[in-house]
Design a protein around this motif. Structure first.
Motif, PDB file in Angstrom:
ATOM      1  N   CYS A 104       6.821   6.228   8.249  1.00  0.00           N
ATOM      2  CA  CYS A 104       7.841   7.171   7.782  1.00  0.00           C
ATOM      3  C   CYS A 104       8.832   6.442   6.886  1.00  0.00           C
ATOM      4  CB  CYS A 104       8.557   7.819   8.961  1.00  0.00           C
ATOM      5  SG  CYS A 104       9.524   6.673   9.965  1.00  0.00           S
ATOM      6  N   SER A 105       9.523   7.232   6.072  1.00  0.00           N
ATOM      7  CA  SER A 105      10.551   6.648   5.219  1.00  0.00           C
ATOM      8  C   SER A 105      11.328   7.742   4.517  1.00  0.00           C
ATOM      9  CB  SER A 105       9.943   5.729   4.152  1.00  0.00           C
ATOM     10  OG  SER A 105       9.282   6.512   3.161  1.00  0.00           O
ATOM     11  N   PRO A 106      12.578   7.422   4.181  1.00  0.00           N
ATOM     12  CA  PRO A 106      13.265   8.297   3.233  1.00  0.00           C
ATOM     13  C   PRO A 106      12.744   7.945   1.848  1.00  0.00           C
ATOM     14  CG  PRO A 106      14.684   6.489   3.910  1.00  0.00           C
ATOM     15  CD  PRO A 106      13.399   6.352   4.679  1.00  0.00           C
ATOM     16  N   THR A 107      12.705   8.930   0.978  1.00  0.00           N
ATOM     17  CA  THR A 107      12.200   8.711  -0.378  1.00  0.00           C
ATOM     18  C   THR A 107      13.106   9.464  -1.340  1.00  0.00           C
ATOM     19  OG1 THR A 107       9.957   8.562   0.446  1.00  0.00           O
ATOM     20  CG2 THR A 107      10.194   8.973  -1.893  1.00  0.00           C
ATOM     21  N   SER A 108      13.342   8.880  -2.486  1.00  0.00           N
ATOM     22  CA  SER A 108      14.058   9.586  -3.550  1.00  0.00           C
ATOM     23  C   SER A 108      13.080   9.838  -4.678  1.00  0.00           C
ATOM     24  CB  SER A 108      15.241   8.750  -4.061  1.00  0.00           C
ATOM     25  OG  SER A 108      16.242   8.667  -3.074  1.00  0.00           O
ATOM     26  N   TYR A 109      12.844  11.110  -4.943  1.00  0.00           N
ATOM     27  CA  TYR A 109      11.986  11.495  -6.068  1.00  0.00           C
ATOM     28  C   TYR A 109      12.883  11.745  -7.268  1.00  0.00           C
ATOM     29  CZ  TYR A 109       8.225  12.313  -2.670  1.00  0.00           C
ATOM     30  OH  TYR A 109       7.275  12.182  -1.693  1.00  0.00           O
ATOM     31  N   GLN A 110      12.401  11.348  -8.457  1.00  0.00           N
ATOM     32  CA  GLN A 110      13.173  11.599  -9.670  1.00  0.00           C
ATOM     33  C   GLN A 110      12.284  11.849 -10.850  1.00  0.00           C
ATOM     34  OE1 GLN A 110      15.993   8.488 -10.305  1.00  0.00           O
ATOM     35  NE2 GLN A 110      14.929   7.070  -9.051  1.00  0.00           N
ATOM     36  N   PHE A 156      -3.271  16.170  -3.727  1.00  0.00           N
ATOM     37  CA  PHE A 156      -3.227  14.714  -3.787  1.00  0.00           C
ATOM     38  C   PHE A 156      -3.806  14.072  -2.528  1.00  0.00           C
ATOM     39  CE2 PHE A 156      -0.919  10.751  -2.824  1.00  0.00           C
ATOM     40  CZ  PHE A 156      -1.301   9.990  -3.916  1.00  0.00           C
ATOM     41  N   VAL A 157      -3.358  14.514  -1.349  1.00  0.00           N
ATOM     42  CA  VAL A 157      -3.784  13.846  -0.113  1.00  0.00           C
ATOM     43  C   VAL A 157      -5.228  14.173   0.255  1.00  0.00           C
ATOM     44  CG1 VAL A 157      -1.438  13.717   0.799  1.00  0.00           C
ATOM     45  CG2 VAL A 157      -2.923  15.576   1.531  1.00  0.00           C
ATOM     46  N   SER A 167       0.828  -1.203   0.000  1.00  0.00           N
ATOM     47  CA  SER A 167       0.000   0.000   0.000  1.00  0.00           C
ATOM     48  C   SER A 167       0.867   1.259   0.000  1.00  0.00           C
ATOM     49  CB  SER A 167      -0.928   0.021   1.214  1.00  0.00           C
ATOM     50  OG  SER A 167      -1.840  -1.036   1.158  1.00  0.00           O
ATOM     51  N   TYR A 168       1.962   1.216   0.759  1.00  0.00           N
ATOM     52  CA  TYR A 168       2.853   2.381   0.832  1.00  0.00           C
ATOM     53  C   TYR A 168       3.543   2.617  -0.512  1.00  0.00           C
ATOM     54  CZ  TYR A 168       5.979   5.761   3.004  1.00  0.00           C
ATOM     55  OH  TYR A 168       6.655   6.918   3.338  1.00  0.00           O
ATOM     56  N   ILE A 169       3.990   1.546  -1.135  1.00  0.00           N
ATOM     57  CA  ILE A 169       4.607   1.669  -2.466  1.00  0.00           C
ATOM     58  C   ILE A 169       3.585   2.224  -3.455  1.00  0.00           C
ATOM     59  CG2 ILE A 169       5.510   0.334  -4.428  1.00  0.00           C
ATOM     60  CD1 ILE A 169       6.897  -1.470  -2.280  1.00  0.00           C
ATOM     61  N   LYS A 170       2.352   1.755  -3.374  1.00  0.00           N
ATOM     62  CA  LYS A 170       1.292   2.253  -4.260  1.00  0.00           C
ATOM     63  C   LYS A 170       1.052   3.740  -4.019  1.00  0.00           C
ATOM     64  CE  LYS A 170      -3.205   1.442  -6.244  1.00  0.00           C
ATOM     65  NZ  LYS A 170      -2.893   2.373  -7.296  1.00  0.00           N
ATOM     66  N   LEU A 171       1.027   4.160  -2.769  1.00  0.00           N
ATOM     67  CA  LEU A 171       0.860   5.583  -2.463  1.00  0.00           C
ATOM     68  C   LEU A 171       1.953   6.407  -3.138  1.00  0.00           C
ATOM     69  CD1 LEU A 171      -0.013   7.302   0.853  1.00  0.00           C
ATOM     70  CD2 LEU A 171       2.085   7.923  -0.275  1.00  0.00           C
ATOM     71  N   LEU A 172       3.204   5.987  -2.994  1.00  0.00           N
ATOM     72  CA  LEU A 172       4.313   6.724  -3.598  1.00  0.00           C
ATOM     73  C   LEU A 172       4.213   6.729  -5.124  1.00  0.00           C
ATOM     74  CD1 LEU A 172       7.245   5.536  -1.303  1.00  0.00           C
ATOM     75  CD2 LEU A 172       6.002   7.710  -1.213  1.00  0.00           C
ATOM     76  N   GLN A 173       3.840   5.601  -5.698  1.00  0.00           N
ATOM     77  CA  GLN A 173       3.678   5.532  -7.158  1.00  0.00           C
ATOM     78  C   GLN A 173       2.513   6.412  -7.619  1.00  0.00           C
ATOM     79  OE1 GLN A 173       3.279   1.285  -7.573  1.00  0.00           O
ATOM     80  NE2 GLN A 173       5.457   1.015  -8.038  1.00  0.00           N
TER      81      GLN A 173
END
Length: 160
Positions: free
Chosen positions: A154-160, A137-138, A67-73
């Motif tokens: 929580c998590s670190p995230t790399s946006y590109q 978005f939220v 679910s978290y990966i889907k949120l980020l995607q």
């Protein structure tokens, strides 16, 4: 007249309370949002000590991760659809606080991380546009995993 004023005040505070809140760490601190207090109010989604976690079993944690990966995607796709482009790989730390139904109560982010070179920080203009789009978005997003209580991830995230 007094009843009308009371109604308008209640309506204002209800709308204010029901809106998702998106802030940079600095902005949250400036306006008095205490992250440590939020961390007490929202239980950790996962924890080394499973008795302190909302999602305790391996199956629950797998569903949370998906679910978290889907949120980020989904957010990445949303940024893309709104013509938001990163100049380079951008690191961010984020802490997201969820209502039990999966709605996002708070999304607190930080681009100013240790070990990030000044030239890799995003401009204030870029951060404002990121935050504007994140708020959109939220507002209507529902996380695909719900729980019996409030939780935080929580998590670190790399946006590109």
């Amino acid at each position: 007249m007094r009843i009308l004023k009371l109604f308008l005040i209640l309506l204002f505070f209800n709308n204010l309370h029901s809106q998702s809140k998106v802030f940079s760490v600095e902005e949250a601190q400036k306006i008095g949002i205490n992250i440590e207090k939020l961390d007490l109010e929202y239980k950790s989604a996962v924890h080394i000590d499973s008795t302190k976690a909302v999602f305790r079993t391996e199956a629950q944690q797998q569903k949370l991760q998906e679910s978290y990966i889907k949120l980020l995607q989904d957010f990445g796709s949303f940024l893309n659809k709104n013509n938001f482009k990163w100049e380079s790989k951008t690191k961010c730390f984020q802490r997201i606080y969820f209502a039990p139904n999966g709605k996002i109560d708070y999304f607190i982010y930080n681009f100013k991380l240790k070990n990030v070179l000044p030239e890799n920080l995003i401009s204030e203009e870029k951060q404002k546009e990121f935050e504007r789009l994140l708020k959109l978005f939220v507002k209507d997003y529902t996380f695909f995993t719900s729980a019996n209580e409030k939780f935080a991830q929580c998590s670190p995230t790399s946006y590109q």
